[in-house]
Design a protein around this motif. Structure first.
Motif, PDB file in Angstrom:
ATOM      1  N   ALA A   1       0.826  -1.207   0.000  1.00 44.60           N
ATOM      2  CA  ALA A   1       0.000   0.000   0.000  1.00 44.60           C
ATOM      3  C   ALA A   1       0.858   1.254   0.000  1.00 44.60           C
ATOM      4  O   ALA A   1       0.485   2.281  -0.573  1.00 44.60           O
ATOM      5  CB  ALA A   1      -0.938  -0.005   1.213  1.00 44.60           C
ATOM      6  N   ASP A   2       2.039   1.186   0.653  1.00 52.61           N
ATOM      7  CA  ASP A   2       2.954   2.325   0.688  1.00 52.61           C
ATOM      8  C   ASP A   2       4.371   1.780   0.811  1.00 52.61           C
ATOM      9  O   ASP A   2       4.785   1.330   1.882  1.00 52.61           O
ATOM     10  CB  ASP A   2       2.637   3.245   1.865  1.00 52.61           C
ATOM     11  N   VAL A   3       5.091   1.804  -0.297  1.00 54.88           N
ATOM     12  CA  VAL A   3       6.427   1.220  -0.329  1.00 54.88           C
ATOM     13  C   VAL A   3       7.371   1.908   0.648  1.00 54.88           C
ATOM     14  O   VAL A   3       8.318   1.303   1.164  1.00 54.88           O
ATOM     15  CB  VAL A   3       6.991   1.264  -1.771  1.00 54.88           C
ATOM     16  N   ARG A   4       7.091   3.184   0.960  1.00 60.40           N
ATOM     17  CA  ARG A   4       7.974   3.950   1.846  1.00 60.40           C
ATOM     18  C   ARG A   4       7.921   3.447   3.287  1.00 60.40           C
ATOM     19  O   ARG A   4       8.847   3.696   4.070  1.00 60.40           O
ATOM     20  CB  ARG A   4       7.597   5.430   1.803  1.00 60.40           C
ATOM     21  N   LYS A   5       6.847   2.751   3.638  1.00 54.13           N
ATOM     22  CA  LYS A   5       6.696   2.259   5.010  1.00 54.13           C
ATOM     23  C   LYS A   5       7.205   0.836   5.187  1.00 54.13           C
ATOM     24  O   LYS A   5       7.193   0.305   6.300  1.00 54.13           O
ATOM     25  CB  LYS A   5       5.222   2.323   5.419  1.00 54.13           C
ATOM     26  N   ASP A   6       7.638   0.220   4.108  1.00 55.65           N
ATOM     27  CA  ASP A   6       8.166  -1.138   4.210  1.00 55.65           C
ATOM     28  C   ASP A   6       9.541  -1.103   4.874  1.00 55.65           C
ATOM     29  O   ASP A   6      10.367  -0.234   4.551  1.00 55.65           O
ATOM     30  CB  ASP A   6       8.269  -1.759   2.800  1.00 55.65           C
ATOM     31  N   PRO A   7       9.832  -2.017   5.795  1.00 57.51           N
ATOM     32  CA  PRO A   7      11.132  -1.996   6.489  1.00 57.51           C
ATOM     33  C   PRO A   7      12.323  -2.200   5.556  1.00 57.51           C
ATOM     34  O   PRO A   7      13.452  -1.832   5.907  1.00 57.51           O
ATOM     35  CB  PRO A   7      11.019  -3.150   7.499  1.00 57.51           C
ATOM     36  N   ARG A   8      12.098  -2.741   4.380  1.00 60.33           N
ATOM     37  CA  ARG A   8      13.195  -2.943   3.423  1.00 60.33           C
ATOM     38  C   ARG A   8      13.469  -1.707   2.577  1.00 60.33           C
ATOM     39  O   ARG A   8      14.451  -1.668   1.821  1.00 60.33           O
ATOM     40  CB  ARG A   8      12.870  -4.128   2.508  1.00 60.33           C
TER      41      ARG A   8
ATOM     42  N   HIS B   1      14.270  11.518  -7.731  1.00 55.43           N
ATOM     43  CA  HIS B   1      13.395  10.372  -8.006  1.00 55.43           C
ATOM     44  C   HIS B   1      11.944  10.737  -7.711  1.00 55.43           C
ATOM     45  O   HIS B   1      11.647  11.399  -6.710  1.00 55.43           O
ATOM     46  CB  HIS B   1      13.820   9.188  -7.133  1.00 55.43           C
ATOM     47  N   PRO B   2      10.981  10.342  -8.558  1.00 55.92           N
ATOM     48  CA  PRO B   2       9.568  10.630  -8.244  1.00 55.92           C
ATOM     49  C   PRO B   2       9.129   9.900  -6.984  1.00 55.92           C
ATOM     50  O   PRO B   2       9.702   8.870  -6.613  1.00 55.92           O
ATOM     51  CB  PRO B   2       8.828  10.108  -9.488  1.00 55.92           C
ATOM     52  N   ASP B   3       8.114  10.420  -6.342  1.00 55.83           N
ATOM     53  CA  ASP B   3       7.629   9.853  -5.091  1.00 55.83           C
ATOM     54  C   ASP B   3       6.697   8.684  -5.399  1.00 55.83           C
ATOM     55  O   ASP B   3       5.652   8.856  -6.031  1.00 55.83           O
ATOM     56  CB  ASP B   3       6.882  10.937  -4.299  1.00 55.83           C
TER      57      ASP B   3
ATOM     58  N   ALA C   1       3.973   1.503 -10.014  1.00 55.79           N
ATOM     59  CA  ALA C   1       3.760   2.324  -8.816  1.00 55.79           C
ATOM     60  C   ALA C   1       2.726   3.400  -9.112  1.00 55.79           C
ATOM     61  O   ALA C   1       2.591   3.860 -10.251  1.00 55.79           O
ATOM     62  CB  ALA C   1       5.075   2.969  -8.368  1.00 55.79           C
ATOM     63  N   ASN C   2       1.988   3.785  -8.057  1.00 60.87           N
ATOM     64  CA  ASN C   2       1.029   4.893  -8.098  1.00 60.87           C
ATOM     65  C   ASN C   2      -0.102   4.624  -9.094  1.00 60.87           C
ATOM     66  O   ASN C   2      -0.137   5.187 -10.196  1.00 60.87           O
ATOM     67  CB  ASN C   2       1.725   6.213  -8.439  1.00 60.87           C
ATOM     68  N   LYS C   3      -1.014   3.764  -8.693  1.00 61.00           N
ATOM     69  CA  LYS C   3      -2.171   3.469  -9.544  1.00 61.00           C
ATOM     70  C   LYS C   3      -3.025   4.722  -9.686  1.00 61.00           C
ATOM     71  O   LYS C   3      -3.269   5.443  -8.720  1.00 61.00           O
ATOM     72  CB  LYS C   3      -2.988   2.329  -8.948  1.00 61.00           C
ATOM     73  N   ASN C   4      -3.483   4.985 -10.919  1.00 57.21           N
ATOM     74  CA  ASN C   4      -4.293   6.174 -11.192  1.00 57.21           C
ATOM     75  C   ASN C   4      -5.741   5.904 -10.803  1.00 57.21           C
ATOM     76  O   ASN C   4      -6.489   5.240 -11.520  1.00 57.21           O
ATOM     77  CB  ASN C   4      -4.222   6.526 -12.687  1.00 57.21           C
TER      78      ASN C   4
END
Length: 381
Positions: free
Chosen positions: A95-102, A110-112, A134-137
């Motif tokens: 759901a949010d790649v930024r919150k994954d521990p990896r 780089h785009p967000d 990434a980022n489904k419209n």
């Protein structure tokens, strides 16, 4: 399942057909990425082919401009989520790649990326690539959106066919490399048989002239004239052999720069004026670029050796998604139908075969005393 304006079986079929249409690896990768992004209606898509040194041999993106891509910097390494897909060979839907521990961050330019869907491309047990979106419209009420199980299933189908297309493209390129190696071997034999014999004759004739200089100057003069003839013939044989080689510059510099460089060399080497101009041509599939280069070389060879032209002009212009090549000379011209009836071809059969093999067309306009125009058009990618 609903996947935006290109949903359903027709969209899947279109994507699979597009992948099977190309044979060069780079073209296949670009088509896979563009098809995946459009099919699943995502803002960004990328595909990485790993190397054996912790990086990527190739990395193709869609949804990012050339300027943005250059600003991002070097190719990514195999780390974080990308490494997980490659090494663990499993799908990743977040759901949010930024919150994954990896997650290990990305370069400043780089785009967000937020919602993320990625999976490995496998050929049997071997992972040959990582495909991700990434980022489904879609509308995001209270942050609730992202890729679904249906999206993952659809991307899995696409990845299976991508593996087939990519494997076929690799086999094709390997076959082409072997063909080029065989062609180089053939040319080496031709050089030995033709040029070496000419040089041997030139050496003997020069030695004879040296012996005759004092006792028979007139005969020595005749021998020296023969030396000049043999040297010119050897130079022609070398030029013909060089024309047959696919220059590495075509892959490194592109078609326009390669043509410009070769034509500058021909302009210096021949008494005829040889000019070139290119306008708005974008990168074409490799097979089309090679066919255009080969046809240009054959047409230039004919014009400079047989037509007696004072000026040969080459243009390469954009036409739709493709390009049109035009070689014009002010030489003696010929009757194309008479050439066919006489069993001579002047390379026309080879040029037409090359054009047809690249999905293009070739036209020849000529008449005795009227010069010649050869035009080849290719459709692009």
């Amino acid at each position: 399942m609903s996947h935006g304006p290109r949903s359903g079986l027709a969209a899947v079929s279109s994507a699979l057909l597009a992948m099977s249409r190309h044979l060069e690896v780079r073209d296949v990768l670009k088509t896979i990425v563009a098809s995946a992004r459009e099919l699943l209606d995502a803002q960004y898509a990328a595909l990485g082919v790993p190397d054996d040194h912790g990086g990527f041999a190739q990395f193709v993106v869609d949804g990012v401009s050339e300027e943005e891509w250059k600003a991002i910097g070097p190719l990514p390494r195999q780390h974080g989520i990308l490494a997980a897909m490659l090494h663990e060979a499993r799908a990743e839907r977040l759901a949010d790649v930024r919150k994954d521990p990896r997650f290990e961050g990305w370069p400043k330019a780089h785009p967000d990326l937020v919602d993320f869907l990625g999976l490995p491309i496998r050929d049997g047990d071997e992972v040959i690539g990582a495909l991700f979106l990434a980022n489904k419209n879609c509308e995001r009420p209270q942050g609730g959106c992202g890729f679904t199980e249906d999206d993952e299933e659809l991307l899995g189908i696409l990845a299976q066919h991508a593996a087939i297309a990519l494997t076929n493209a690799r086999l094709y390129e390997r076959s082409r490399e072997l063909t080029i190696a065989e062609e180089r071997s053939r040319l080496a034999h031709e050089l030995h048989d033709a040029v070496s014999q000419k040089l041997f004759s030139l050496r003997l004739t020069a030695q004879a002239a040296a012996r005759l200089v004092d006792r028979d100057p007139s005969r020595a003069k005749g021998e020296l004239q023969q030396v000049a003839v043999l040297a010119a013939e050897a130079a022609d044989e070398l030029r013909a052999a060089v024309v047959e080689l696919r220059p590495a510059a075509l892959d490194e510099d592109g078609l326009v720069a390669t043509l410009r460089t070769q034509i500058q060399v021909l302009d210096r080497a021949h008494s005829a004026r040889v000019t070139f101009s290119g306008h708005g041509v974008k990168a074409l599939p490799a097979s089309q670029e090679e066919a255009l280069l080969r046809v240009a070389q054959e047409a230039l060879h004919n014009a400079l050796r047989h037509s007696g032209a004072d000026h040969v002009d080459v243009t390469l212009d954009r036409r739709g998604n493709g390009a049109v090549l035009r070689i014009t000379d002010d030489g003696g011209g010929f009757d194309p139908s008479a050439v066919r009836r006489a069993g001579r071809h002047l390379g026309l059969v080879s040029m037409r075969d090359r054009a047809a093999g690249a999905g293009g067309t070739l036209t020849v306009e000529s008449a005795p005393g009227k010069g010649t125009v050869i035009e080849m058009e290719v459709p692009g990618g």
